[in-house]
Design a protein around this motif. Sequence first.
Motif, PDB file in Angstrom:
ATOM      1  N   ARG A 254       0.820  -1.174   0.068  1.00 21.47           N
ATOM      2  CA  ARG A 254       0.053   0.032  -0.227  1.00 21.47           C
ATOM      3  C   ARG A 254       0.798   1.233   0.046  1.00 21.47           C
ATOM      4  N   SER A 255       1.884   1.274   0.299  1.00 20.29           N
ATOM      5  CA  SER A 255       2.900   2.361   0.378  1.00 20.29           C
ATOM      6  C   SER A 255       4.005   2.430  -0.742  1.00 20.29           C
ATOM      7  N   PRO A 256       4.544   3.487  -0.907  1.00 24.16           N
ATOM      8  CA  PRO A 256       5.264   3.551  -2.173  1.00 24.16           C
ATOM      9  C   PRO A 256       6.445   2.662  -2.129  1.00 24.16           C
ATOM     10  N   CYS A 257       6.638   2.029  -1.027  1.00 21.00           N
ATOM     11  CA  CYS A 257       7.732   1.022  -0.805  1.00 21.00           C
ATOM     12  C   CYS A 257       9.037   1.574  -0.687  1.00 21.00           C
ATOM     13  N   GLY A 258       9.626   1.340   0.449  1.00 19.70           N
ATOM     14  CA  GLY A 258      10.988   1.831   0.743  1.00 19.70           C
ATOM     15  C   GLY A 258      12.099   1.315   0.007  1.00 19.70           C
ATOM     16  N   THR A 259      12.167  -0.020   0.246  1.00 15.86           N
ATOM     17  CA  THR A 259      13.332  -0.800  -0.559  1.00 15.86           C
ATOM     18  C   THR A 259      13.178  -0.778  -2.025  1.00 15.86           C
ATOM     19  N   GLY A 260      11.749  -1.024  -2.517  1.00 15.40           N
ATOM     20  CA  GLY A 260      11.497  -0.506  -3.963  1.00 15.40           C
ATOM     21  C   GLY A 260      12.004   0.709  -4.469  1.00 15.40           C
ATOM     22  N   THR A 261      11.611   1.743  -3.609  1.00 15.93           N
ATOM     23  CA  THR A 261      12.287   2.985  -3.849  1.00 15.93           C
ATOM     24  C   THR A 261      13.824   2.820  -4.285  1.00 15.93           C
ATOM     25  N   CYS A 262      14.408   2.305  -3.252  1.00 11.75           N
ATOM     26  CA  CYS A 262      16.084   2.179  -3.238  1.00 11.75           C
ATOM     27  C   CYS A 262      16.493   1.477  -4.565  1.00 11.75           C
ATOM     28  N   ALA A 263      15.788   0.254  -4.801  1.00 12.75           N
ATOM     29  CA  ALA A 263      16.084  -0.465  -6.138  1.00 12.75           C
ATOM     30  C   ALA A 263      15.879   0.522  -7.329  1.00 12.75           C
TER      31      ALA A 263
END
Length: 348
Positions: A254-263
Amino acid sequence: MAFSRTLSVVGCHAGGEVGDVITGGVLDVPGNTMYDKLVHFLNEKDNIRQLLLNEPRGRCSMNTNLILPPCDPRADAGFLIMESEEYAPMSGSNTICTATVLLETGMVPMKEPITQLTLDTAAGLVTVEAECEAGKCKSVAFDNVPAFVFELDYQVLVPGLGEVSVDIAWGGMMYVLVDAASVGLKVESRYSTQLVEIGERIKRAVQASYTPVHPENPKIKGVSILAFTESLVEENGCKAAVNTVVVSPGRFDRSPCGTGTCARLAVLHARGQLVEGEVFKHRSIIGTEFTSHIRGTTQVGGYQAVLPTVAGRAWITSFKQVVLDSSDPFPEGFRVGDQWRMAPSSLV
């Protein structure tokens, strides 16, 4: 009443993604590193994850974090991240939730206007800077472990789709990143069924053909999560984009995703689309936002890596005692295919 288990849990969400935090009822386990402790829980104490995340106490769209003493003396606390299908080495939304709970409950002293703390994770040390006011965390920014790209434009043959181009990157978890438009989709709720079904299909195809291995911890290997991305746009002097992360067994972060943002920061930097210090706003399928930037670069094994910083906010939603009645017929809960998207042989 006889209870065979009682757990103290603080309910929390970051950007809409549930990241509850266990604050009592679980003892520490052996391990020289947090990754060792992750393995111990996976092999010896996975009933705790099953109890909390499976129905009737949990649901597929939630996570639970376990606070433990840190293994690294530089850290203020350690924590493990429990998801429906795995123990994630690192998670941004869960880091934001855990830091918020640690500070707002007083487990770690809050200092206004800025509190700095260090968290020990299975992926490594993560430093946190929380903006605090009147006993609340108004924003939580974390300096994540280095993120890097394994493959750009990797071609994978997907049943029913043909050849699909994907990027494969580490951001604290192993990601497959797919341009949603390349498979005829948009990151919108009206495409939810297709995004989940096609996302899982692409991920399985990558898993069958390519196994990334983290160069500093070879026990961390194989993709386990997929992000659908949309194109960058220029917005008020910075760059922004929408994404959604498909989490097994088949639901959206549901969030923008933190580790996905880093990737994605690693991929954008590798493509020359984002430079150090440039602000990147990442939005979720429900419109919530994390703000990020690359604070520097480094080397991880043979890979050029970026040093990502991501900021968001979490809100405490509840304080609860979760119990297991000794006569409960479902001591590790259950899953039903209407919500969990399971194969027919696995349905309860």
